[in-house]
Design an enzyme around this catalytic site. Structure first.
Site, short mmCIF file in Angstrom:
data_model
loop_
_atom_site.label_atom_id
_atom_site.label_comp_id
_atom_site.label_asym_id
_atom_site.label_seq_id
_atom_site.Cartn_x
_atom_site.Cartn_y
_atom_site.Cartn_z
N ASP A 173 0.97 -20.54 -22.22
CA ASP A 173 1.99 -19.49 -22.34
C ASP A 173 2.64 -19.22 -20.98
OD1 ASP A 173 3.13 -16.68 -23.18
OD2 ASP A 173 2.34 -17.53 -25.04
N ASP A 174 3.21 -18.07 -20.84
CA ASP A 174 3.98 -17.66 -19.65
C ASP A 174 3.16 -17.83 -18.37
OD1 ASP A 174 5.82 -16.47 -18.03
OD2 ASP A 174 5.85 -14.55 -19.09
N ARG A 214 12.39 -5.74 -18.70
CA ARG A 214 11.23 -6.54 -18.29
C ARG A 214 11.54 -7.28 -16.98
NH1 ARG A 214 7.61 -11.55 -20.46
NH2 ARG A 214 5.63 -10.49 -20.38
N TRP A 241 9.41 -20.62 -27.90
CA TRP A 241 10.67 -20.22 -27.26
C TRP A 241 10.80 -18.71 -27.39
CZ3 TRP A 241 15.60 -23.60 -27.83
CH2 TRP A 241 16.73 -22.92 -27.37
N ASP A 242 10.64 -18.05 -26.26
CA ASP A 242 10.59 -16.58 -26.25
C ASP A 242 11.94 -16.00 -25.84
OD1 ASP A 242 9.43 -14.06 -26.33
OD2 ASP A 242 7.82 -14.53 -24.92
N MET A 243 12.12 -14.71 -26.10
CA MET A 243 13.33 -13.97 -25.66
C MET A 243 12.91 -12.52 -25.54
SD MET A 243 16.51 -12.51 -27.53
CE MET A 243 18.15 -12.37 -26.87
N ASN A 244 12.66 -12.09 -24.30
CA ASN A 244 11.96 -10.82 -24.14
C ASN A 244 12.82 -9.60 -23.84
OD1 ASN A 244 9.02 -11.00 -24.49
ND2 ASN A 244 9.28 -12.75 -23.12
N ASP A 299 3.85 -9.08 -31.23
CA ASP A 299 2.92 -9.06 -30.10
C ASP A 299 1.70 -8.24 -30.44
OD1 ASP A 299 4.27 -10.69 -28.45
OD2 ASP A 299 5.04 -9.15 -27.11
#
Ligand code: DGJ
Length: 740
Positions: free
Chosen positions: A359-360, A436, A470-473, A541
């Site tokens: 992950d990140d 963020r 593929w994230d979009m925070n 989450d």
């Protein structure tokens, strides 16, 4: 399935065995809506259903004449599908029938995700062209009906056939007029970590809507609405479902007017939207799916599940078993190095887990969330051998390897921002709002999309990477692009979505073997538009099993289990601090695409053995959990909200798994039965309980083989926690049914 056209009555009848959709060219040439609902007989006229004789709006101001694609300025004061600013500043558009075509199959849409056919014979498409010769606007209305699905897929292509530019102020995908308003407006609403909670309220006079202005569909409202009769349940009653195949600013709105009719519209949110249509140019709306059920929400959901799983999700992973993942996010957050990751991967592999997701935090100098988005070079102090070395070591264990990325974002502290500050969305005269600690890249700029394609392709080509999360925070603030003139800034948000789709399209085509999972801080962009490229999405989450009951229940209204990514995490839970049994966490996460998000090296030998058992159980029933027919039995949003039950059943009804969840333990509980659905009444089922350690202790002997008729009519006798050896809160039991 057929689309009939009668030149005599000037009616179109789109029909299959489940639904009919009837349209009529009215006397004045307007395109009138006649009917959408349960299937009607073919070869007949239904024109008499249109109220009264229609002479035009001028002498019937405000009367509820149902129209297929209503516009403003001609006496219909309800919510329009189309609003245009014409060269003279007026906004009157009066669309009249011009021509039509009936085509086999279904075509794709330029730049937008859409449902499709595998064979031309599966569906037929009606294209009706309506036009206003004064405004010089031409609209092609598209309707697809599939052979065996209780739904119609709609969209519109709006063209400027004149010689001067016009501005679209509202360009809906679909509008639907219903003859009464005795409906409830069911939405999936919430926030970060509590997405898709079911809200259901009676329609009232005036407008009610769900929408987004965030640049993503958002955690707050899913682009899905159902209209249900007040008495409609999961099993009985009428329901219409409306879903938009779109990931940006959307609107789903109902209006009840004084004659008691209801109009629904679905499309790109007109709030903040405008689109300059040059002469000869065309605007293509996203697709809207309109489904109907006479047998409750269960059947409505099944229609959406099948469509989204079989004819929206694309690519090699559509029909394949999705791997069980271990994700390091909640295990390590940003604090990891290669040995730590390999220890997690290796232990997970011993438990039967199939894919390790990094992950990140693997790139740039990203030791927390303040930095490095945009700098997609591996952090060699954490991973000295790079992604390739780690991925190969993971593969050597016998697992697949995947990574997290957040391509649409940029940190202020990043090399990319130093090089290209103008790529971050903002207005030059204002400070940018951080969310963020990050900004959003201007995906409306082709050079940004090209750059990201090169960078992400480089990463995916640099190592054996089988999966991408593929994230979009964060959502968009200060929407503006310097590449657009002032009078086109209203196009920005939609152009952003088109840029995201373009990147997804290019990457999924360039890496057809990679499984993409979409994510936006959990379920902040869990929508059909994303599913077209990424067949599964991180639902929330919030990994707490009890919170997930509500989230997964709501998410399952439109979305199939194969789309709902669900992980077992550690306790106390990181989002709510709750401690739930490991078996309960698994029993919830099974109903979706299972994963683990914890550090298995810190677990006891007994917990690891339990996980190995869970993984083996899930693999045994994976087909059911990922592709079975999902039926909701007891809602966490109804009654005393202390219980949830659902089941997944094979399409041939030969096997099923039922999940029953008791949230708080009760003193002196009464006997309880749970009526099942979807079984074969003539079949006999062997019933076993999972986890097996929880077999009834001291209760009456349970017959092992039970009839499908009994299980559906009388119900399954549930284990009472009075008799259970394992009394306590947050308990789950699974019942496995196998036809003998
Ligand atoms: C939000 C996601 O939903 C989480 O699962 C995790 O990937 C973090 N972002 C990482 O920043």
């Amino acid at each position: 399935m057929a689309i009939e056209w009668s030149a005599e009555t000037r009616e179109f009848h789109l029909r299959n065995d489940q639904v009919s959709y009837v349209i009529r060219v009215l006397e004045n040439g307007s395109l009138g809506h006649v009917y959408f609902g349960a299937a009607l007989a073919q070869g007949k006229s239904y024109g008499h259903l249109v109220p009264g004789e229609f002479f035009g709006f001028s002498n019937r101001l405000g009367q509820p004449v149902p129209l297929e694609f209503p516009s403003g300025g001609i006496g219909d004061y309800r919510i329009p599908a189309l609003a245009v600013e014409l060269p003279d500043g007026s906004g009157v558009v009066d669309l009249r029938y011009r021509s039509h075509r009936i085509l086999p199959g279904k075509a794709g849409l330029p730049g937008l995700p859409s449902t499709y056919v595998d064979l031309g014979s599966e569906a037929e498409t009606l294209e009706v062209t309506v036009a206003d010769h004064v405004a010089q606007i031409e609209v092609r209305l598209l309707y697809t009906i599939y052979r065996d699905r209780p739904l119609v897929v709609r969209g519109a292509r709006i063209a400027n056939s004149g010689t001067a530019a016009v501005v679209l102020r509202s360009a809906m995908s679909a509008s639907l007029d219903l003859p009464d308003s005795d409906w409830e407006f069911l939405t999936l609403s919430g926030e970060w970590a509590r997405e898709c909670h079911v809200e259901r309220l009676a329609l009232r006079p005036g407008r009610q809507s769900v929408s987004s202005t965030r640049g993503a569909s958002g955690h707050q409202h899913n682009p899905f609405v159902a209209l249900t009769r007040p008495a409609t349940t999961e099993e009985y009653g009428e329901a219409y479902g409306f879903s938009l195949v779109y990931s940006g600013n959307f609107l789903l709105e109902a209006e009840v007017e004084p004659f008691g009719t209801t109009r629904m519209r679905a499309g790109v949110n007109p709030d903040g939207f405008s689109w300059l249509l040059e002469p000869g140019a065309e605007f293509v709306t996203p697709e809207a799916v309109l489904a109907f059920s006479r047998a409750g929400l269960g059947e409505l959901s099944d229609a959406f599940h099948r469509l989204f799983r079989e004819r929206l999700a694309g690519g090699a992973w559509r029909d394949r078993d999705r791997p069980i993942v271990i994700n390091n996010w909640e295990a390590t957050y940003f604090d990891f190095d290669e040995p730590k990751l390999l220890a997690i991967a290796s232990t997970a592999h011993d438990l039967g887990i199939e894919l390790f997701v990094l992950d990140d935090g693997w790139f740039g100098r990203r030791d927390n969330d303040t930095t490095s988005l945009g700098d997609w070079q591996v952090n060699l102090s954490k991973l000295p051998g790079g992604l390739d070395s780690l991925a190969r070591k993971v593969e050597d264990l016998g697992m697949r390897f995947g990574i997290w990325i957040e391509p649409e974002m940029i940190s202020r502290q990043s090399q990319l921002f130093a090089q290209h500050p103008e790529w971050a969305i903002g207005i030059p005269t204002r400070p940018r709002t951080e969310g963020r600690n990050q900004y959003v890249l201007d995906m409306s700029r082709p050079e940004v999309v090209n750059y990201l394609f090169q960078v992400v392709s480089g990463i995916l080509g640099s190592a054996p990477i089988s999966y991408v999360k593929w994230d979009m925070n964060r959502n968009i603030t200060e929407p503006h692009s310097p590449t657009l003139p002032a009078w086109r800034q209203g196009e920005f948000m939609h152009r952003y979505s088109l840029g995201v789709y373009s990147l997804y399209d290019r990457l999924t085509k360039a890496f057809p073997g990679v499984l993409f999972e979409s994510c936006a801080g959990g379920g902040g962009r869990f929508d059909p538009g994303m599913l077209a490229f990424a067949p599964q999405a991180w639902a929330s989450d919030d990994t707490d099993a009890i919170e997930r009951l509500k989230i997964q229940w709501g998410t399952s209204l439109p979305y199939p289990l194969s789309a709902i990514s669900a992980h077992v995490s550690a306790v106390p839970n990181h989002q709510v601090g709750r401690v739930t049994p490991l078996a309960t966490r698994a029993a919830v996460a099974f109903f979706g695409v299972l994963g683990y998000e914890l550090d298995p090296t810190t677990l006891s030998a007994q917990e690891r053995a339990e996980i190995a058992d869970q993984v083996a159980f899930y693999k045994q029933w994976r087909e059911l959990f990922q592709r079975g027919r999902f039926l909701r039995l007891r809602s966490p949003f109804e009654g005393d909200r202390d219980e949830t039950a659902w089941m997944t059943v094979a399409r041939d009804a030969r096997s099923a798994v039922v999940g029953h969840y008791r949230i708080l333990s009760r003193p002196n509980p009464g006997p309880q039965r749970l009526r099942l659905r979807g079984l074969d009444p003539a079949a006999s089922y062997r019933v076993s309980i999972w986890p097996s350690a929880g077999q009834v202790a001291g209760g009456p002997a349970r017959p092992i083989v039970l009839g499908g008729d009994e299980l559906m009519a009388a119900g399954l006798v549930l284990e009472s926690n009075r008799a259970s050896a394992e009394r306590g809160d947050f308990r789950a039991r699974l019942y496995v049914l196998e036809a003998t």
